[in-house]
Design a protein around this motif. Structure first.
Motif, PDB file in Angstrom:
ATOM      1  N   LEU A  88      24.237  -1.502  29.421  1.00 13.43           N
ATOM      2  CA  LEU A  88      22.923  -1.422  28.783  1.00 13.43           C
ATOM      3  C   LEU A  88      22.667  -0.070  28.144  1.00 13.43           C
ATOM      4  O   LEU A  88      21.602   0.141  27.539  1.00 13.43           O
ATOM      5  CB  LEU A  88      21.825  -1.709  29.814  1.00 13.43           C
ATOM      6  CG  LEU A  88      21.845  -3.105  30.452  1.00 13.43           C
ATOM      7  CD1 LEU A  88      20.758  -3.229  31.506  1.00 13.43           C
ATOM      8  CD2 LEU A  88      21.666  -4.189  29.385  1.00 13.43           C
ATOM      9  N   GLY A  89      23.613   0.846  28.278  1.00  9.61           N
ATOM     10  CA  GLY A  89      23.443   2.173  27.676  1.00  9.61           C
ATOM     11  C   GLY A  89      22.633   3.131  28.523  1.00  9.61           C
ATOM     12  O   GLY A  89      22.193   4.169  28.015  1.00  9.61           O
ATOM     13  N   ILE A  90      22.457   2.827  29.793  1.00  9.71           N
ATOM     14  CA  ILE A  90      21.687   3.690  30.694  1.00  9.71           C
ATOM     15  C   ILE A  90      22.668   4.425  31.595  1.00  9.71           C
ATOM     16  O   ILE A  90      23.438   3.797  32.334  1.00  9.71           O
ATOM     17  CB  ILE A  90      20.691   2.871  31.534  1.00  9.71           C
ATOM     18  CG1 ILE A  90      19.737   2.099  30.618  1.00  9.71           C
ATOM     19  CG2 ILE A  90      19.902   3.793  32.465  1.00  9.71           C
ATOM     20  CD1 ILE A  90      18.800   1.176  31.371  1.00  9.71           C
ATOM     21  N   ASP A  91      22.683   5.733  31.508  1.00  5.39           N
ATOM     22  CA  ASP A  91      23.610   6.553  32.293  1.00  5.39           C
ATOM     23  C   ASP A  91      22.802   7.535  33.143  1.00  5.39           C
ATOM     24  O   ASP A  91      22.596   8.690  32.781  1.00  5.39           O
ATOM     25  CB  ASP A  91      24.576   7.295  31.370  1.00  5.39           C
ATOM     26  CG  ASP A  91      25.670   8.015  32.152  1.00  5.39           C
ATOM     27  OD1 ASP A  91      25.778   7.766  33.366  1.00  5.39           O
ATOM     28  OD2 ASP A  91      26.395   8.837  31.548  1.00  5.39           O
ATOM     29  N   ILE A  92      22.329   7.059  34.266  1.00  7.74           N
ATOM     30  CA  ILE A  92      21.561   7.886  35.211  1.00  7.74           C
ATOM     31  C   ILE A  92      22.246   7.767  36.566  1.00  7.74           C
ATOM     32  O   ILE A  92      22.304   6.682  37.153  1.00  7.74           O
ATOM     33  CB  ILE A  92      20.097   7.423  35.307  1.00  7.74           C
ATOM     34  CG1 ILE A  92      19.415   7.499  33.944  1.00  7.74           C
ATOM     35  CG2 ILE A  92      19.338   8.280  36.321  1.00  7.74           C
ATOM     36  CD1 ILE A  92      17.993   6.985  33.934  1.00  7.74           C
ATOM     37  N   PHE A  93      22.768   8.905  37.035  1.00  8.87           N
ATOM     38  CA  PHE A  93      23.477   8.863  38.309  1.00  8.87           C
ATOM     39  C   PHE A  93      22.485   8.595  39.449  1.00  8.87           C
ATOM     40  O   PHE A  93      21.416   9.198  39.515  1.00  8.87           O
ATOM     41  CB  PHE A  93      24.192  10.184  38.568  1.00  8.87           C
ATOM     42  CG  PHE A  93      24.910  10.227  39.889  1.00  8.87           C
ATOM     43  CD1 PHE A  93      26.108   9.557  40.051  1.00  8.87           C
ATOM     44  CD2 PHE A  93      24.361  10.896  40.977  1.00  8.87           C
ATOM     45  CE1 PHE A  93      26.777   9.579  41.257  1.00  8.87           C
ATOM     46  CE2 PHE A  93      25.028  10.921  42.190  1.00  8.87           C
ATOM     47  CZ  PHE A  93      26.237  10.262  42.326  1.00  8.87           C
ATOM     48  N   GLY A  94      22.857   7.688  40.338  1.00  8.24           N
ATOM     49  CA  GLY A  94      22.018   7.331  41.474  1.00  8.24           C
ATOM     50  C   GLY A  94      21.160   6.114  41.236  1.00  8.24           C
ATOM     51  O   GLY A  94      20.603   5.566  42.192  1.00  8.24           O
ATOM     52  N   LEU A  95      21.055   5.680  39.978  1.00  6.71           N
ATOM     53  CA  LEU A  95      20.230   4.505  39.699  1.00  6.71           C
ATOM     54  C   LEU A  95      20.861   3.249  40.287  1.00  6.71           C
ATOM     55  O   LEU A  95      20.155   2.373  40.815  1.00  6.71           O
ATOM     56  CB  LEU A  95      20.038   4.342  38.189  1.00  6.71           C
ATOM     57  CG  LEU A  95      19.096   3.218  37.741  1.00  6.71           C
ATOM     58  CD1 LEU A  95      17.700   3.435  38.314  1.00  6.71           C
ATOM     59  CD2 LEU A  95      19.056   3.141  36.214  1.00  6.71           C
ATOM     60  N   GLY A  96      22.191   3.146  40.216  1.00 14.28           N
ATOM     61  CA  GLY A  96      22.860   2.017  40.834  1.00 14.28           C
ATOM     62  C   GLY A  96      22.723   2.019  42.348  1.00 14.28           C
ATOM     63  O   GLY A  96      22.615   0.957  42.976  1.00 14.28           O
ATOM     64  N   PHE A  97      22.717   3.219  42.956  1.00 11.16           N
ATOM     65  CA  PHE A  97      22.539   3.319  44.412  1.00 11.16           C
ATOM     66  C   PHE A  97      21.153   2.834  44.824  1.00 11.16           C
ATOM     67  O   PHE A  97      21.012   2.052  45.781  1.00 11.16           O
ATOM     68  CB  PHE A  97      22.750   4.766  44.840  1.00 11.16           C
ATOM     69  CG  PHE A  97      22.524   5.016  46.298  1.00 11.16           C
ATOM     70  CD1 PHE A  97      23.470   4.644  47.245  1.00 11.16           C
ATOM     71  CD2 PHE A  97      21.352   5.622  46.736  1.00 11.16           C
ATOM     72  CE1 PHE A  97      23.269   4.862  48.598  1.00 11.16           C
ATOM     73  CE2 PHE A  97      21.140   5.852  48.089  1.00 11.16           C
ATOM     74  CZ  PHE A  97      22.101   5.468  49.015  1.00 11.16           C
ATOM     75  N   VAL A  98      20.128   3.268  44.103  1.00 12.71           N
ATOM     76  CA  VAL A  98      18.761   2.830  44.412  1.00 12.71           C
ATOM     77  C   VAL A  98      18.612   1.333  44.190  1.00 12.71           C
ATOM     78  O   VAL A  98      17.968   0.619  44.980  1.00 12.71           O
ATOM     79  CB  VAL A  98      17.752   3.625  43.563  1.00 12.71           C
ATOM     80  CG1 VAL A  98      16.337   3.116  43.788  1.00 12.71           C
ATOM     81  CG2 VAL A  98      17.831   5.114  43.889  1.00 12.71           C
ATOM     82  N   THR A  99      19.232   0.826  43.127  1.00 13.47           N
ATOM     83  CA  THR A  99      19.164  -0.612  42.855  1.00 13.47           C
ATOM     84  C   THR A  99      19.852  -1.411  43.950  1.00 13.47           C
ATOM     85  O   THR A  99      19.372  -2.482  44.353  1.00 13.47           O
ATOM     86  CB  THR A  99      19.805  -0.915  41.496  1.00 13.47           C
ATOM     87  OG1 THR A  99      19.207  -0.107  40.485  1.00 13.47           O
ATOM     88  CG2 THR A  99      19.630  -2.384  41.137  1.00 13.47           C
ATOM     89  N   SER A 100      20.973  -0.913  44.462  1.00 13.46           N
ATOM     90  CA  SER A 100      21.680  -1.614  45.532  1.00 13.46           C
ATOM     91  C   SER A 100      20.844  -1.670  46.807  1.00 13.46           C
ATOM     92  O   SER A 100      20.772  -2.712  47.470  1.00 13.46           O
ATOM     93  CB  SER A 100      23.014  -0.915  45.814  1.00 13.46           C
ATOM     94  OG  SER A 100      23.837  -0.920  44.667  1.00 13.46           O
ATOM     95  N   LEU A 101      20.202  -0.554  47.151  1.00 14.69           N
ATOM     96  CA  LEU A 101      19.341  -0.551  48.335  1.00 14.69           C
ATOM     97  C   LEU A 101      18.169  -1.512  48.160  1.00 14.69           C
ATOM     98  O   LEU A 101      17.790  -2.229  49.103  1.00 14.69           O
ATOM     99  CB  LEU A 101      18.834   0.863  48.611  1.00 14.69           C
ATOM    100  CG  LEU A 101      19.884   1.922  48.982  1.00 14.69           C
ATOM    101  CD1 LEU A 101      19.207   3.255  49.272  1.00 14.69           C
ATOM    102  CD2 LEU A 101      20.706   1.474  50.181  1.00 14.69           C
TER     103      LEU A 101
END
Length: 260
Positions: A88-101
């Motif tokens: 999607l063109g979004i490169d924010i480190f930690g966003l995937g971690f927060v989404t997983s939680l």
């Protein structure tokens, strides 16, 4: 006159040898005391540096290990949804971690409901019909059930000290249940004692006579701390508790599946 000259004359080579005689204490330089002092100073300095270096390693090792494991866990969990955000063109480190939680939390909320439990039961029914996958699923479910907060049927009731593995050697354990053994010569009350052998979730189940169990003045939490710390939190004195104190401690039971 010639005799006096011969008596007083000294050869030049002999004079040089006398000046360089190392056995003469008055002429030898005082180097032995200085070298011993330098060696002693070097030894003290080396010992001090080694001690301080080991102290730094002892202090930094748990910090570095904790940071490494935490960083690996964040990257591992973050990798589940990071590819989706990358497309999607979004490169924010930690966003995937927060989404997983957040995803895990929503799954827990959904499965706790009646509809989610029904959907989960149907999916589990199909998985248990698969030839090879059902064994993997059953093993993983047993591990996850041990830390599930929704089950409270099993509990550590009391801390126990029993003679194990031989007479004269004692081991810490936890009383999980009791059973009545019916024999021809009379009934015998046995207690199921869980003796951890690897951390807290792997151990041996022993049936021990209730009269042979020592019940120390330790709470369940104190017993867990002793086992997890490898005995470093062991109190200096341990005394058995009376039956009245055991009844008063019934409210201190900790479910086995809530220790994580």
């Amino acid at each position: 006159m010639a005799e006096e000259k011969d008596a007083t004359s000294v050869p030049l080579s002999q004079g040089i040898r006398e000046e360089e005689d190392p056995e003469d204490p008055a002429k030898s330089p005082p180097t032995s005391a200085d070298s011993s002092t330098r060696r002693a100073c070097c030894f003290v300095l080396q010992s001090w540096v080694s001690k301080k270096f080991m102290t730094g390693c002892v202090v930094l090792f748990p910090v570095a290990f904790t940071f490494f494991v935490t960083w690996w866990f964040i990257q591992f969990v973050d990798g589940f949804f990071s590819p989706l955000y990358a497309q999607l063109g979004i490169d924010i480190f930690g966003l995937g971690f927060v989404t997983s939680l957040l995803f895990v939390f929503l799954v827990g909320v959904f499965v706790s409901s009646w509809l989610g439990a029904t959907v989960f039961w149907i999916g589990e029914w199909f998985i248990k019909r698969m030839p090879f996958v059902k064994h993997i699923y059953s093993a993983s479910k047993q591990i996850s059930s041990a830390v599930s907060p929704d089950q409270n049927t099993t509990a550590f009731k009391e801390v126990a000290i029993i003679q194990h593995p031989r007479v004269g050697e004692y081991a810490f354990g936890f009383i999980t249940s009791s059973v009545l053994l019916q024999r021809d010569e009379g009934d015998e009350e046995l207690c199921s004692v869980f003796v951890p052998t690897n951390h807290l979730y792997i151990g041996d189940i022993l049936l021990v006579n209730s009269k042979d169990i020592i019940r120390p003045n330790l709470s369940i939490r104190e017993g867990i701390e002793i086992i997890v710390s490898g005995g470093m939190t062991m109190p200096q004195k341990i005394t058995p508790v009376s039956p009245i104190e055991r009844i008063a401690r019934q409210g201190d039971r900790i479910p086995l599946n809530r220790l994580a």
